[in-house]
Design an enzyme around this catalytic site. Structure first.
Site, PDB file in Angstrom:
ATOM      1  N   GLU A  52       0.825  -1.210   0.000  1.00 53.55           N
ATOM      2  CA  GLU A  52       0.000   0.000   0.000  1.00 53.55           C
ATOM      3  C   GLU A  52       0.858   1.257   0.000  1.00 53.55           C
ATOM      4  O   GLU A  52       0.588   2.221  -0.723  1.00 53.55           O
ATOM      5  CB  GLU A  52      -0.923   0.009   1.232  1.00 53.55           C
ATOM      6  CG  GLU A  52      -1.890  -1.166   1.295  1.00 53.55           C
ATOM      7  CD  GLU A  52      -1.360  -2.326   2.119  1.00 53.55           C
ATOM      8  OE1 GLU A  52      -2.150  -2.903   2.878  1.00 53.55           O
ATOM      9  OE2 GLU A  52      -0.156  -2.651   2.002  1.00 53.55           O
ATOM     10  N   CYS A  88      -0.195   0.270   7.574  1.00 46.77           N
ATOM     11  CA  CYS A  88      -0.761   0.729   6.297  1.00 46.77           C
ATOM     12  C   CYS A  88      -2.140   1.338   6.487  1.00 46.77           C
ATOM     13  O   CYS A  88      -2.533   2.242   5.734  1.00 46.77           O
ATOM     14  CB  CYS A  88      -0.804  -0.425   5.307  1.00 46.77           C
ATOM     15  SG  CYS A  88       0.838  -0.965   4.780  1.00 46.77           S
ATOM     16  N   ARG A 188      11.538 -23.588  -6.967  1.00 51.77           N
ATOM     17  CA  ARG A 188      12.509 -23.156  -5.961  1.00 51.77           C
ATOM     18  C   ARG A 188      12.457 -21.648  -5.760  1.00 51.77           C
ATOM     19  O   ARG A 188      12.646 -21.148  -4.645  1.00 51.77           O
ATOM     20  CB  ARG A 188      13.916 -23.577  -6.382  1.00 51.77           C
ATOM     21  CG  ARG A 188      14.158 -25.072  -6.359  1.00 51.77           C
ATOM     22  CD  ARG A 188      15.548 -25.393  -6.893  1.00 51.77           C
ATOM     23  NE  ARG A 188      15.772 -26.837  -7.016  1.00 51.77           N
ATOM     24  CZ  ARG A 188      16.822 -27.372  -7.613  1.00 51.77           C
ATOM     25  NH1 ARG A 188      17.752 -26.583  -8.156  1.00 51.77           N
ATOM     26  NH2 ARG A 188      16.950 -28.683  -7.685  1.00 51.77           N
ATOM     27  N   LEU A 208      20.441 -27.525  -5.316  1.00 52.88           N
ATOM     28  CA  LEU A 208      19.163 -27.039  -4.799  1.00 52.88           C
ATOM     29  C   LEU A 208      19.028 -25.525  -4.814  1.00 52.88           C
ATOM     30  O   LEU A 208      18.291 -24.952  -4.007  1.00 52.88           O
ATOM     31  CB  LEU A 208      18.929 -27.560  -3.361  1.00 52.88           C
ATOM     32  CG  LEU A 208      18.948 -29.076  -3.190  1.00 52.88           C
ATOM     33  CD1 LEU A 208      18.628 -29.451  -1.753  1.00 52.88           C
ATOM     34  CD2 LEU A 208      17.977 -29.755  -4.142  1.00 52.88           C
ATOM     35  N   ARG A 211      18.563 -21.670 -10.685  1.00 52.20           N
ATOM     36  CA  ARG A 211      19.436 -21.367 -11.817  1.00 52.20           C
ATOM     37  C   ARG A 211      18.541 -21.108 -13.033  1.00 52.20           C
ATOM     38  O   ARG A 211      18.247 -22.001 -13.815  1.00 52.20           O
ATOM     39  CB  ARG A 211      20.409 -22.523 -12.084  1.00 52.20           C
ATOM     40  CG  ARG A 211      21.276 -22.852 -10.875  1.00 52.20           C
ATOM     41  CD  ARG A 211      22.347 -23.894 -11.178  1.00 52.20           C
ATOM     42  NE  ARG A 211      21.815 -25.187 -11.558  1.00 52.20           N
ATOM     43  CZ  ARG A 211      21.380 -26.108 -10.694  1.00 52.20           C
ATOM     44  NH1 ARG A 211      21.377 -25.866  -9.389  1.00 52.20           N
ATOM     45  NH2 ARG A 211      20.927 -27.278 -11.129  1.00 52.20           N
ATOM     46  N   GLU A 276      12.617 -31.738  -1.941  1.00 55.52           N
ATOM     47  CA  GLU A 276      13.131 -32.478  -3.092  1.00 55.52           C
ATOM     48  C   GLU A 276      13.961 -33.623  -2.535  1.00 55.52           C
ATOM     49  O   GLU A 276      15.109 -33.418  -2.134  1.00 55.52           O
ATOM     50  CB  GLU A 276      13.997 -31.587  -3.980  1.00 55.52           C
ATOM     51  CG  GLU A 276      13.250 -30.444  -4.629  1.00 55.52           C
ATOM     52  CD  GLU A 276      14.098 -29.744  -5.681  1.00 55.52           C
ATOM     53  OE1 GLU A 276      14.685 -30.443  -6.536  1.00 55.52           O
ATOM     54  OE2 GLU A 276      14.190 -28.506  -5.626  1.00 55.52           O
ATOM     55  N   GLY A 278      14.142 -38.289  -1.852  1.00 59.63           N
ATOM     56  CA  GLY A 278      13.722 -39.622  -2.242  1.00 59.63           C
ATOM     57  C   GLY A 278      12.422 -40.023  -1.571  1.00 59.63           C
ATOM     58  O   GLY A 278      11.849 -39.297  -0.757  1.00 59.63           O
TER      59      GLY A 278
END
Length: 349
Positions: A52, A88, A188, A208, A211, A276, A278
């Site tokens: 705001e 605000c 990510r 991790l 990119r 992320e 197994g």
């Protein structure tokens, strides 16, 4: 344009800062007068002006002064307390806006509705819960931390059509294609932390980080986190251990898992996490009902084998299953992605 459309525009603005604002929420604001958008703004990161105030400053820079004829549209109920920036609600009252329209009510039970009282007392017309579903979805991670003290947990896995993540020795670590892997970097970028397990660190040595070509290097990277049982040492040369900001938690027990997630929210300002890992870690989170959202990538192949994308103890009956709602299916190259929320309705009878 309608109130709903202006709020949709505010949501679009807010999304530009996803992954950058925690522990604050991502919020967007639009100032409208005589059916024309005068100025816009969004909260860029914690410690900087809220949406705001950014929109108001942008309107002032244009010489706008017809505040008593203007409406400000905000994705979240304007704040009514003073933190690192002023409230605000006070800024809106000082300017003398004619009307305030917002989407989500403040998820903090101590604050909900306070802005309505302040603004109405100042003679400002207030409309709330406009386009509420979209705004609530945008704020879902912030709301969970406010209400439960735990971050929003998104789990991601890439698997074959038979639900396996099996790869022959010596082959690359990816089952899915480049389009799916690109989407993972987008995921990510919208979270505050990425969690993986000790087994994944030892097997894949992941980075991790985000990119994405053309991404502003000044934007914050998600914090990297390792959940480990502590039974085997982590190789000191792995990528994640080169970063002193990487957090490591021992999560061999149910309470250890919950404490780790709670610590991320309360000690490190993390609103949302992407897991992320197994099948073991994802299955453990599923067993403990700690998953809020799933993103599953399916590659057009059958691999068989013992490595499941989701392991754990599993459910003993269909009544114990994790049900999904609002599923979204997207084709990415040859892969199919499913993104959905975990239902918290009374489906466990």
């Amino acid at each position: 344009m309608t109130d709903q459309q202006y709020i949709q525009r505010a949501c679009t603005l807010a999304r530009q800062a996803l992954g950058q604002t925690s522990p604050n929420p991502a919020v967007g604001a639009v100032i409208v007068c005589d059916g024309q958008i005068i100025a816009e703004g969004f909260h860029a990161k914690a410690g900087t002006p809220h949406a705001e105030r950014v929109a108001i400053a942008n309107a002032e820079s244009l010489g706008f002064d017809r505040w008593d004829q203007a409406t400000i549209y905000v994705t979240l109920e304007p704040c009514s307390t003073h933190g690192r920036t002023g409230a605000c609600s006070d800024a809106i009252v000082r300017k003398g806006f004619r009307r305030v329209v917002y989407g989500s009510v403040d998820p903090n039970p101590a604050h909900v509705g306070r802005a309505d009282q302040i603004l109405t007392a100042a003679g400002i017309e207030v409309s709330s819960r406009v386009n509420e579903e979209e705004c609530d979805h945008l704020l879902r991670a912030f709301a969970k931390v406010q209400c439960e003290g735990m971050p929003w947990v998104i789990v991601k896995s890439a698997m074959s059509l038979d639900g396996k993540i099996t790869r022959p020795p010596g082959e690359g670590q990816w089952l899915t294609g480049t389009d799916s892997r690109h989407y993972v970097h987008l995921l990510r970028a919208e979270v505050d932390a990425v969690i993986t397990g000790g087994n994944t660190v030892r097997a894949d040595n992941p980075q991790l980080n985000v990119r994405l070509e053309g991404r502003d290097p000044a934007l914050r990277q998600p914090r990297r986190v390792i959940f480990t049982t502590g039974q085997q040492p982590l190789p000191p040369e792995t990528h994640l251990l080169q970063d002193p900001e990487t957090l490591i938690y021992e999560t061999a027990t149910e309470e250890g898992m919950r404490d780790a997630l709670r610590s991320l929210a309360q000690d490190h300002g993390v609103n949302s996490v992407l897991v992320e890992a197994g099948g073991g870690l994802i299955g453990a989170l599923a067993d403990l009902d700690l998953i809020d959202e799933v993103v599953m990538f399916y590659a057009p192949m059958l691999t068989g084998g013992d490595a499941s994308g989701v392991a754990g103890q599993g459910c003993s009956s269909l009544s114990d299953r994790l049900s999904l709602q609002s599923p979204m299916f997207t084709q990415l190259g040859n892969d199919v992605m499913l993104r959905a929320l975990v239902s918290r309705q009374n489906d466990k009878k």
